[in-house]
Design a protein around this motif. Structure first.
Motif, PDB file in Angstrom:
ATOM      1  N   ILE A  56     -12.083  96.167  47.177  1.00 50.13           N
ATOM      2  CA  ILE A  56     -10.981  97.139  47.235  1.00 50.13           C
ATOM      3  C   ILE A  56     -10.522  97.631  45.864  1.00 50.13           C
ATOM      4  CG2 ILE A  56     -10.174  96.228  49.442  1.00 50.13           C
ATOM      5  CD1 ILE A  56      -7.823  94.938  47.900  1.00 50.13           C
ATOM      6  N   ALA A  57     -11.085  97.081  44.801  1.00 49.97           N
ATOM      7  CA  ALA A  57     -10.685  97.497  43.449  1.00 49.97           C
ATOM      8  C   ALA A  57     -10.957  98.980  43.228  1.00 49.97           C
ATOM      9  CB  ALA A  57     -11.456  96.678  42.414  1.00 49.97           C
ATOM     10  N   PRO A  58     -10.113  99.645  42.438  1.00 52.44           N
ATOM     11  CA  PRO A  58     -10.347 101.061  42.161  1.00 52.44           C
ATOM     12  C   PRO A  58     -11.642 101.299  41.384  1.00 52.44           C
ATOM     13  CG  PRO A  58      -8.443 100.263  40.937  1.00 52.44           C
ATOM     14  CD  PRO A  58      -8.886  99.148  41.829  1.00 52.44           C
ATOM     15  N   VAL A  59     -12.068 100.315  40.594  1.00 51.64           N
ATOM     16  CA  VAL A  59     -13.318 100.408  39.833  1.00 51.64           C
ATOM     17  C   VAL A  59     -14.029  99.072  39.941  1.00 51.64           C
ATOM     18  CG1 VAL A  59     -14.354 100.745  37.553  1.00 51.64           C
ATOM     19  CG2 VAL A  59     -12.328 102.059  38.195  1.00 51.64           C
ATOM     20  N   PHE A  60     -15.342  99.115  40.128  1.00 52.07           N
ATOM     21  CA  PHE A  60     -16.148  97.894  40.198  1.00 52.07           C
ATOM     22  C   PHE A  60     -17.376  98.080  39.320  1.00 52.07           C
ATOM     23  CE2 PHE A  60     -19.675  95.538  42.334  1.00 52.07           C
ATOM     24  CZ  PHE A  60     -19.230  94.257  42.062  1.00 52.07           C
ATOM     25  N   TYR A  61     -17.517  97.244  38.306  1.00 50.65           N
ATOM     26  CA  TYR A  61     -18.700  97.235  37.455  1.00 50.65           C
ATOM     27  C   TYR A  61     -19.635  96.170  38.007  1.00 50.65           C
ATOM     28  CZ  TYR A  61     -16.299 100.059  33.993  1.00 50.65           C
ATOM     29  OH  TYR A  61     -15.649 101.075  33.352  1.00 50.65           O
ATOM     30  N   PHE A  62     -20.889  96.542  38.259  1.00 46.04           N
ATOM     31  CA  PHE A  62     -21.793  95.585  38.871  1.00 46.04           C
ATOM     32  C   PHE A  62     -23.016  95.326  38.004  1.00 46.04           C
ATOM     33  CE2 PHE A  62     -23.524  99.637  40.161  1.00 46.04           C
ATOM     34  CZ  PHE A  62     -24.887  99.443  40.254  1.00 46.04           C
ATOM     35  N   SER A  63     -23.654  94.217  38.299  1.00 49.97           N
ATOM     36  CA  SER A  63     -24.910  93.861  37.655  1.00 49.97           C
ATOM     37  C   SER A  63     -26.031  94.137  38.643  1.00 49.97           C
ATOM     38  CB  SER A  63     -24.901  92.381  37.277  1.00 49.97           C
ATOM     39  OG  SER A  63     -26.198  91.966  36.913  1.00 49.97           O
ATOM     40  N   ILE A  64     -27.010  94.893  38.220  1.00 50.85           N
ATOM     41  CA  ILE A  64     -28.110  95.263  39.102  1.00 50.85           C
ATOM     42  C   ILE A  64     -28.949  94.048  39.510  1.00 50.85           C
ATOM     43  CG2 ILE A  64     -29.840  95.803  37.351  1.00 50.85           C
ATOM     44  CD1 ILE A  64     -30.397  98.360  39.127  1.00 50.85           C
ATOM     45  N   MET A  65     -28.898  92.987  38.737  1.00 57.45           N
ATOM     46  CA  MET A  65     -29.682  91.784  39.031  1.00 57.45           C
ATOM     47  C   MET A  65     -28.948  90.809  39.949  1.00 57.45           C
ATOM     48  SD  MET A  65     -32.481  92.436  37.556  1.00 57.45           S
ATOM     49  CE  MET A  65     -33.306  90.868  37.660  1.00 57.45           C
ATOM     50  N   SER A  66     -27.755  91.147  40.368  1.00 58.81           N
ATOM     51  CA  SER A  66     -26.934  90.232  41.161  1.00 58.81           C
ATOM     52  C   SER A  66     -26.905  90.658  42.629  1.00 58.81           C
ATOM     53  CB  SER A  66     -25.509  90.222  40.598  1.00 58.81           C
ATOM     54  OG  SER A  66     -24.621  89.615  41.498  1.00 58.81           O
ATOM     55  N   SER A  67     -27.339  89.756  43.511  1.00 57.19           N
ATOM     56  CA  SER A  67     -27.268  90.060  44.951  1.00 57.19           C
ATOM     57  C   SER A  67     -25.806  90.160  45.389  1.00 57.19           C
ATOM     58  CB  SER A  67     -28.021  89.011  45.771  1.00 57.19           C
ATOM     59  OG  SER A  67     -27.483  87.725  45.562  1.00 57.19           O
ATOM     60  N   TYR A  68     -24.933  89.372  44.763  1.00 56.13           N
ATOM     61  CA  TYR A  68     -23.498  89.455  45.056  1.00 56.13           C
ATOM     62  C   TYR A  68     -22.992  90.865  44.742  1.00 56.13           C
ATOM     63  CZ  TYR A  68     -18.482  88.708  44.591  1.00 56.13           C
ATOM     64  OH  TYR A  68     -17.120  88.809  44.708  1.00 56.13           O
ATOM     65  N   SER A  69     -23.320  91.363  43.567  1.00 53.54           N
ATOM     66  CA  SER A  69     -22.899  92.713  43.176  1.00 53.54           C
ATOM     67  C   SER A  69     -23.446  93.766  44.127  1.00 53.54           C
ATOM     68  CB  SER A  69     -23.383  93.041  41.758  1.00 53.54           C
ATOM     69  OG  SER A  69     -22.632  92.359  40.792  1.00 53.54           O
ATOM     70  N   MET A  70     -24.679  93.614  44.536  1.00 54.45           N
ATOM     71  CA  MET A  70     -25.277  94.591  45.446  1.00 54.45           C
ATOM     72  C   MET A  70     -24.573  94.573  46.803  1.00 54.45           C
ATOM     73  SD  MET A  70     -27.219  96.024  43.386  1.00 54.45           S
ATOM     74  CE  MET A  70     -28.169  97.166  44.353  1.00 54.45           C
ATOM     75  N   ASN A  71     -24.214  93.384  47.289  1.00 58.00           N
ATOM     76  CA  ASN A  71     -23.469  93.298  48.554  1.00 58.00           C
ATOM     77  C   ASN A  71     -22.102  93.968  48.434  1.00 58.00           C
ATOM     78  OD1 ASN A  71     -25.498  91.936  49.929  1.00 58.00           O
ATOM     79  ND2 ASN A  71     -24.696  89.924  49.376  1.00 58.00           N
TER      80      ASN A  71
END
Length: 107
Positions: free
Chosen positions: A75-90
């Motif tokens: 729900i965060a207004p901005v989310f920075y993700f790591s492409i190598m992280s399955s958690y981030s992809m979910n």
């Protein structure tokens, strides 16, 4: 337009908490935006839920933290993700489904 936020929440595995705490202390010394992590979330959930849940809270503490961690990122207004992280992809996929805020790639 400059974005204004009250805090930065860093979702990371427990193995990274020492690093995150160091970043948070460094930001605090410099008077920058507060850094929040699972450490603060754990303290908050214990304060909020332990009295009403009793022993069951300790049995479910990590599940509760995991759900809160995911929801905050979703729900965060901005989310920075790591492409190598399955958690981030979910999280990224959930954000797309909910159409929440901006998702940015961090290399």
């Amino acid at each position: 337009m400059k974005e204004e936020f009250d805090f930065i929440y860093i979702a990371a595995p427990p193995s990274e908490l020492t690093l995150i705490e160091g970043v948070g202390k460094s930001f605090a010394r410099k008077g920058l935006i507060p850094i929040v992590s699972q450490v603060e979330m754990s303290d908050l959930t214990r304060a909020e839920f332990q009295a009403s849940c009793g022993k069951e809270f300790e049995n479910l503490r990590f599940e509760i933290l995991s759900m809160l961690d995911s929801e905050i990122c979703t729900i965060a207004p901005v989310f920075y993700f790591s492409i190598m992280s399955s958690y981030s992809m979910n999280i990224q996929q959930e954000r797309i489904v909910r159409t929440n805020g901006v998702t940015r790639f961090v290399s």
